[in-house]
Design a protein around this motif. Structure first.
Motif, short mmCIF file in Angstrom:
data_model
loop_
_atom_site.label_atom_id
_atom_site.label_comp_id
_atom_site.label_asym_id
_atom_site.label_seq_id
_atom_site.Cartn_x
_atom_site.Cartn_y
_atom_site.Cartn_z
N CYS A 193 0.84 -1.19 0.00
CA CYS A 193 0.00 0.00 0.00
C CYS A 193 0.89 1.25 0.00
CB CYS A 193 -0.95 -0.02 1.19
SG CYS A 193 -0.07 -0.18 2.74
N SER A 194 0.26 2.43 -0.02
CA SER A 194 1.06 3.67 -0.15
C SER A 194 2.06 3.87 0.99
CB SER A 194 0.14 4.87 -0.29
OG SER A 194 -0.65 4.72 -1.43
N PRO A 195 1.67 3.60 2.27
CA PRO A 195 2.69 3.77 3.33
C PRO A 195 3.91 2.87 3.09
CG PRO A 195 0.52 3.57 4.30
CD PRO A 195 0.35 3.30 2.84
N ASP A 196 3.68 1.66 2.54
CA ASP A 196 4.83 0.76 2.24
C ASP A 196 5.74 1.40 1.20
OD1 ASP A 196 3.71 -1.09 3.92
OD2 ASP A 196 2.63 -2.12 2.30
N LEU A 197 5.10 1.91 0.14
CA LEU A 197 5.90 2.54 -0.92
C LEU A 197 6.65 3.75 -0.36
CD1 LEU A 197 6.84 2.97 -3.83
CD2 LEU A 197 4.68 4.15 -4.29
N ALA A 198 5.94 4.55 0.47
CA ALA A 198 6.59 5.74 1.06
C ALA A 198 7.81 5.31 1.88
CB ALA A 198 5.59 6.50 1.93
N ASN A 199 7.64 4.24 2.66
CA ASN A 199 8.78 3.73 3.45
C ASN A 199 9.95 3.36 2.57
OD1 ASN A 199 8.35 3.94 6.11
ND2 ASN A 199 7.13 2.05 6.26
N GLN A 200 9.62 2.66 1.47
CA GLN A 200 10.66 2.25 0.52
C GLN A 200 11.40 3.47 -0.02
OE1 GLN A 200 8.31 -0.31 -2.11
NE2 GLN A 200 10.28 -1.17 -2.76
N LEU A 201 10.61 4.52 -0.40
CA LEU A 201 11.21 5.73 -0.98
C LEU A 201 12.13 6.41 0.04
CD1 LEU A 201 7.98 7.14 -2.68
CD2 LEU A 201 9.94 6.13 -3.86
N ILE A 202 11.70 6.39 1.30
CA ILE A 202 12.53 7.01 2.35
C ILE A 202 13.79 6.17 2.55
CG2 ILE A 202 12.60 7.52 4.83
CD1 ILE A 202 9.53 8.22 4.50
N GLN A 203 13.60 4.83 2.53
CA GLN A 203 14.76 3.95 2.77
C GLN A 203 15.83 4.06 1.69
OE1 GLN A 203 13.38 -0.04 3.42
NE2 GLN A 203 12.63 0.50 5.46
N VAL A 204 15.39 4.18 0.40
CA VAL A 204 16.41 4.23 -0.65
C VAL A 204 17.24 5.53 -0.57
CG1 VAL A 204 15.36 2.71 -2.35
CG2 VAL A 204 14.78 5.14 -2.39
N LEU A 205 16.77 6.47 0.22
CA LEU A 205 17.56 7.71 0.35
C LEU A 205 18.40 7.73 1.63
CD1 LEU A 205 15.03 10.42 -0.88
CD2 LEU A 205 16.96 9.42 -2.10
N GLU A 206 18.37 6.58 2.36
CA GLU A 206 19.14 6.58 3.61
C GLU A 206 20.65 6.60 3.36
OE1 GLU A 206 17.47 3.39 5.88
OE2 GLU A 206 15.85 4.70 6.64
N ALA A 207 21.07 5.91 2.30
CA ALA A 207 22.51 5.93 1.98
C ALA A 207 22.85 7.29 1.37
CB ALA A 207 22.82 4.83 0.99
N PRO A 208 24.04 7.82 1.67
CA PRO A 208 24.37 9.15 1.15
C PRO A 208 24.51 9.15 -0.37
CG PRO A 208 26.29 8.13 2.16
CD PRO A 208 25.13 7.24 2.47
N ILE A 209 24.26 10.33 -0.97
CA ILE A 209 24.47 10.51 -2.40
C ILE A 209 25.89 11.04 -2.57
CG2 ILE A 209 23.76 11.92 -4.38
CD1 ILE A 209 20.90 11.67 -3.36
N ARG A 210 26.66 10.36 -3.43
CA ARG A 210 28.06 10.79 -3.59
C ARG A 210 28.22 11.62 -4.84
NH1 ARG A 210 28.50 5.80 -1.29
NH2 ARG A 210 29.45 5.91 0.78
N ILE A 211 28.72 12.84 -4.66
CA ILE A 211 28.98 13.72 -5.80
C ILE A 211 30.34 14.37 -5.60
CG2 ILE A 211 28.19 15.74 -7.08
CD1 ILE A 211 25.37 15.11 -5.99
#
Ligand code: C2E
Ligand code: CA
Ligand code: CA
Length: 467
Positions: A136-154
């Motif tokens: 459901c949407s809260p699951d997807l939202a959790n996933q979206l938040i989780q994929v941003l937990e690792a830092p973005i390297r630039i």
């Protein structure tokens, strides 16, 4: 003359050759136009930075009703990158662009095959999400938040990105995709205003948005129409039980909505950059009241504390305007204490530090409000050279029974003492709290146990009685 047969052959051959060339040209043009058409449509419906569908595509899907009512289990998920403007301002637009690209790639990893991810604005993404029993949407939202937990390297830097997410589900939260999009946006907005990172749309979300909008529209009018007034809450010295100062707290009596507390309207005024107008009114009203007590012959000792917001401190003319208003009323800065929240001081150290230094030199005293909620650095505390530390109510609530709160309050009192500050406990409501605070050596109490904020007349009566 008669044409030779070879001459006729040559003309036919030439004609055929021209035909071939012309056909090639036409095919080539058609191909070009096709390519151009494709390119134009790509530009119109795709975002060139992230290569995701753009707002037009989402709107086209809405118009074409691609996702129509037969698509049971559809939700719109609205995502906003938190503080993206700040990233752009501090790290530059190239870094900002790279972040958006990487965020888009990470979000794509969360999608199922029949879902659509689009970038519909600078830092805004939308997912047309297929809701299933398993996701459901809260699951997807959790996933979206989780994929941003690792830092973005630039370029060797590690950057962390947070998001605010809202969702709206068909048909409960809207029967057209347009409505779903608006409601998911509102839910995202609610998430942005709260400490949660994800909010699903419901009637409360709509209500709180409409309420905020109504208050925003009425604020300045209310200020002009004299709907604001001040209440005064005494600060009591523990050992003498005398009033040693008082805080002016604002109220708004809106004719249709009734009495509105500052905890509700101040954040809205801050968000819409109205604090300078409110602050100007506050200082004028505070001066008017002090003068009116003077005329009545009430000798109020102790400073009047007023709350100052970050927008006021950032205003280049804040100091001059304050002093001009106060002196024009025949008063002096030493009648006032300025309460500045700890978080304000910490989030804008260099600019606010300069204004605070100027204010202190001009004769105001400074109190650090809500102490314990804003990650102070001791260095800043020392630099501000404040006069008063106000321990936040959240530490006082359980101070009578909770050992760790007692330890923290004790440490704060000692810290204040060592920096030569007086220490005020805020929001004291019970006798047990008073007894414990006495043992912990706290100097001053502000709270309902002694007095609630009260109108000016009640305050001057009380003052005559107590002091
Ligand atoms: P604050 O500066 O921390 O003010 C203390 C708040 O705690 C006040 O709420 C006060 O009424 C409340 N309070 C005091 N003692 C007790 C107690 O024993 N128990 C409980 N439950 N509450 C207690 P109020 O007046 O609603 O103000 C809320 C906040 O709004 C203030 O927090 C301040 O941050 C802001 N505010 C109020 N007036 C102004 C103003 O004129 N300008 C600015 N910038 N902010 C203001
Ligand atoms: Ca305060
Ligand atoms: Ca406070």
């Amino acid at each position: 003359r008669k044409y030779e047969s070879w001459e006729i052959d040559e003309v036919i051959f030439g004609g055929l050759w021209l035909l071939v060339l012309f056909s090639a040209y036409v095919v080539r043009r058609m191909f070009d136009i096709n390519v151009i058409n494709k390119e134009v449509s790509r530009m119109a419906y795709y975002d060139s930075l992230t290569e995701l569908p753009n707002r037009n595509m989402v709107m086209k899907l809405l118009d074409e009703k691609v996702y129509n009512k037969s698509q049971a289990g559809l939700a719109v998920v609205f995502i906003d990158v938190d503080g993206f403007k700040k990233i752009n301002d501090t790290k530059g637009h190239l870094v900002g662009d790279e972040i958006l690209k990487q965020v888009a790639r990470r979000f794509e990893r969360c999608l199922l095959s029949d879902e659509l991810l689009a970038r519909i604005g600078g830092d805004e993404f939308v997912i047309l999400h297929k809701v299933t029993d398993k996701r459901c949407s809260p699951d997807l939202a959790n996933q979206l938040i989780q994929v941003l937990e690792a830092p973005i390297r630039i370029d060797g830097q590690e950057l962390y990105v947070a998001v605010n997410i809202g969702s709206a589900t068909w048909p409960r939260d809207g029967t057209s995709l347009k409505e779903l999009l608006v409601h998911a946006d509102l839910a995202m907005y609610e998430a942005k205003n709260s400490i949660r990172h994800y909010v699903g749309f419901d009637k409360n979300v709509e209500h709180s948005f409409l309420r905020e909008f109504a208050l925003f529209n009425k604020l300045l009018v209310g200020l002009q129409m004299g709907q604001f007034y001040l209440l005064y809450q005494p600060k009591i010295e523990l050992y003498s039980s005398k009033i040693v100062g008082f805080e002016a707290l604002m109220r708004w009596n809106e004719p249709d909505l009734g009495i509105i507390n500052p905890a509700e309207f101040i954040p809205i005024a801050e968000k819409y950059k109205m604090m300078n107008n409110i602050g100007e009114w506050l200082i004028r009203e505070a001066c008017r009241q002090l003068n009116s007590w003077k005329i009545e012959g009430v000798e109020i000792t102790g400073r009047m504390a007023i709350n100052i917001s970050v927008q006021q401190l950032e205003h280049p003319e804040f100091y001059n305007n304050m002093v001009t208003t106060i002196e024009a009323e025949g008063l002096t800065p030493c009648m006032f204490e300025l309460e500045v929240t700890e978080s304000v001081v910490m989030s804008h150290p260099s600019r606010t530090m300069e204004t605070l230094r100027q204010l202190k030199q001009g004769g105001f005293t400074i109190a650090i409000d809500d102490f314990g909620t804003g990650h102070s650095s001791l260095l800043y505390l020392k630099k501000i050279n404040a006069d008063t530390l106000k321990i936040d109510k959240s530490y006082i609530d359980h101070v009578a029974t909770d050992l760790s709160d007692q330890t923290i309050v004790k440490a704060m009192v000692e810290l204040g003492r060592n920096f030569n500050m007086s220490v005020v406990a805020e929001g004291v409501e019970t006798c047990d709290q008073i007894n414990k605070l006495k043992l912990l050596n706290c100097d001053i109490i502000q709270g309902y146990y002694y007095h609630q904020p009260m109108p000016a007349q009640d305050f001057s009566d009380l003052f005559r009685l107590c002091n």
